[in-house]
Enzyme design. Structure first.
Site, PDB file in Angstrom:
ATOM      1  N   SER A 116       4.997   2.442   3.073  1.00 26.03           N
ATOM      2  CA  SER A 116       6.182   2.662   2.234  1.00 26.03           C
ATOM      3  C   SER A 116       6.533   4.132   2.161  1.00 26.03           C
ATOM      4  O   SER A 116       5.655   5.001   2.233  1.00 26.03           O
ATOM      5  CB  SER A 116       5.854   2.162   0.832  1.00 26.03           C
ATOM      6  N   TYR A 140       1.115   2.551  -6.906  1.00 32.78           N
ATOM      7  CA  TYR A 140       1.636   1.786  -5.768  1.00 32.78           C
ATOM      8  C   TYR A 140       1.613   2.641  -4.491  1.00 32.78           C
ATOM      9  O   TYR A 140       1.040   2.259  -3.471  1.00 32.78           O
ATOM     10  CB  TYR A 140       3.065   1.288  -6.048  1.00 32.78           C
ATOM     11  N   LYS A 144      -0.914   2.484  -0.957  1.00 34.02           N
ATOM     12  CA  LYS A 144      -0.442   2.458   0.437  1.00 34.02           C
ATOM     13  C   LYS A 144      -1.020   3.646   1.220  1.00 34.02           C
ATOM     14  O   LYS A 144      -1.436   3.509   2.369  1.00 34.02           O
ATOM     15  CB  LYS A 144       1.087   2.506   0.477  1.00 34.02           C
TER      16      LYS A 144
END
Ligand code: UDP
Length: 326
Positions: A116, A140, A144
């Protein structure tokens, strides 16, 4: 190839399963249906399993003889990751580690990872290329980035070759109208504006009009889900040909503001969209735009559906179905 698509019942994964089958690959979905949908599976086999279940993973790989794995299964809500980081590190990181170890145990050494733009955190310059520092600013994004760093270690130590694809703002739907985005709760801008157009919701909130952008609303790089899928197929070719790992940023290279997205929805649908001005959402940078030249140069990626109106039109066809407007 025989491909394992982890999270194949989700938004991007389901489009990938369909595209892989169309490209002539044998495809098997592994999904726990925590957020995916059974009726999103249009092709191939199914293993219903959870990545936390290492025994189930072992059985899947023992039976599977997979040539490569694509991994789409993760939680994606930034705000939730701030409230409950353990959930994100468990699902997005620890479970991915289970998957990678199962691959190693069964000598599967090609991996395409859904990463991402969140790995970059607050942009230091825009557009964002692969050399931009990666300092994620929420759990988040960190989950990643931790997988990306693990992949670099696994490449060196175990020869596991991977391509990490950093999506900017995935949007749109299957151009044939069979698949689309169905998150619950939905937090993404394009489907939320379309819900306001279809009448499934009364209005869409605009999170901040005081950003340092021409119209004051945030600018993002919306990339069609079908173009993301093409990049994954090219990543498989890269892994087959090149025996090395890489990471690529995937976006249009064009930024559109929140207001421009709303205007596009009004134009494409011919419907009114009620707007409610709301405060800024925490952690939203003013501009996030990809420099995707490396994916073009190295993978040969050529996004087809780069016009915002096309992305919106495909997503609108899907939203009409969801809203019963057919
Ligand atoms: N956004 C908005 N209203 C919404 C949802 C999103 O104004 O109901 C804005 C959000 O602040 C961001 C952009 O739309 O600037 C894209 O947000 P989204 O959640 O779709 O993707 P993100 O950029 O967070 O990955």
């Amino acid at each position: 190839m025989r491909l394992l698509v982890v999270g194949g019942a989700g938004y991007i994964g389901s489009h990938m399963v369909k595209r892989c089958a169309a490209a002539g690959h044998e495809v098997v979905t592994l999904d726990n249906f925590s957020t995916g949908h059974r009726d999103a599976l249009t092709a191939g086999g199914l293993i219903e399993a959870d990545l936390a279940d290492r025994d189930a993973l072992g059985r899947a790989f023992a039976a599977g003889r997979f040539d490569a794995v694509m991994h789409f299964a993760s939680f994606i809500q930034v705000a939730e990751s701030v409230r409950d980081p353990a959930r994100y590190y468990r699902n997005n990181y620890a479970n991915t580690l289970n998957l990678l170890e199962a691959m190693l145990a069964h000598r599967v050494r090609r991996f395409v990872f859904s990463s991402s733009a969140a790995v970059f955190g607050e942009p230091q310059r825009v557009p964002i290329d692969e050399a931009h520092p990666a300092y994620p600013i929420n759990p988040y994004g960190r989950s990643k980035r931790m997988v990306e760093e693990t992949l670099a270690d696994f490449d060196r130590a175990y020869g596991l070759r991977s391509v990490a694809l950093r999506y900017f703002n995935a949007a749109g739907a299957d151009p044939e109208g069979e698949l689309g985005e169905r998150h619950e709760p939905e937090t993404h801008l394009v489907p939320l504006v379309l819900r306001a157009a279809s009448g499934r919701s009364p209005a869409v909130s605009v999170f901040g009009r005081d950003y340092d952008t021409p119209d004051g609303t945030c600018i993002r790089d919306y990339i069609h889900v079908a173009d993301l899928c093409e990049a994954h197929l090219l990543a498989l070719d890269f892994l087959a040909a090149r025996d090395r790992s890489a990471a690529f940023n995937l976006g249009n290279g064009n930024g559109f503001s929140v207001q421009e997205v709303i205007d596009a929805v009004r134009r494409v649908t011919g419907r009114a969209v009620k707007i409610v001005d709301a405060p800024r959402r925490e952690g939203d940078p003013a501009r996030l735009v990809a420099d995707a030249r490396a994916a073009r140069a190295v993978l040969g990626w050529r996004p087809r559906y780069h016009a915002l109106d096309t992305i919106v039109a495909h997503a609108w066809a899907w939203e009409r179905r969801q809203a019963g407007l057919e």
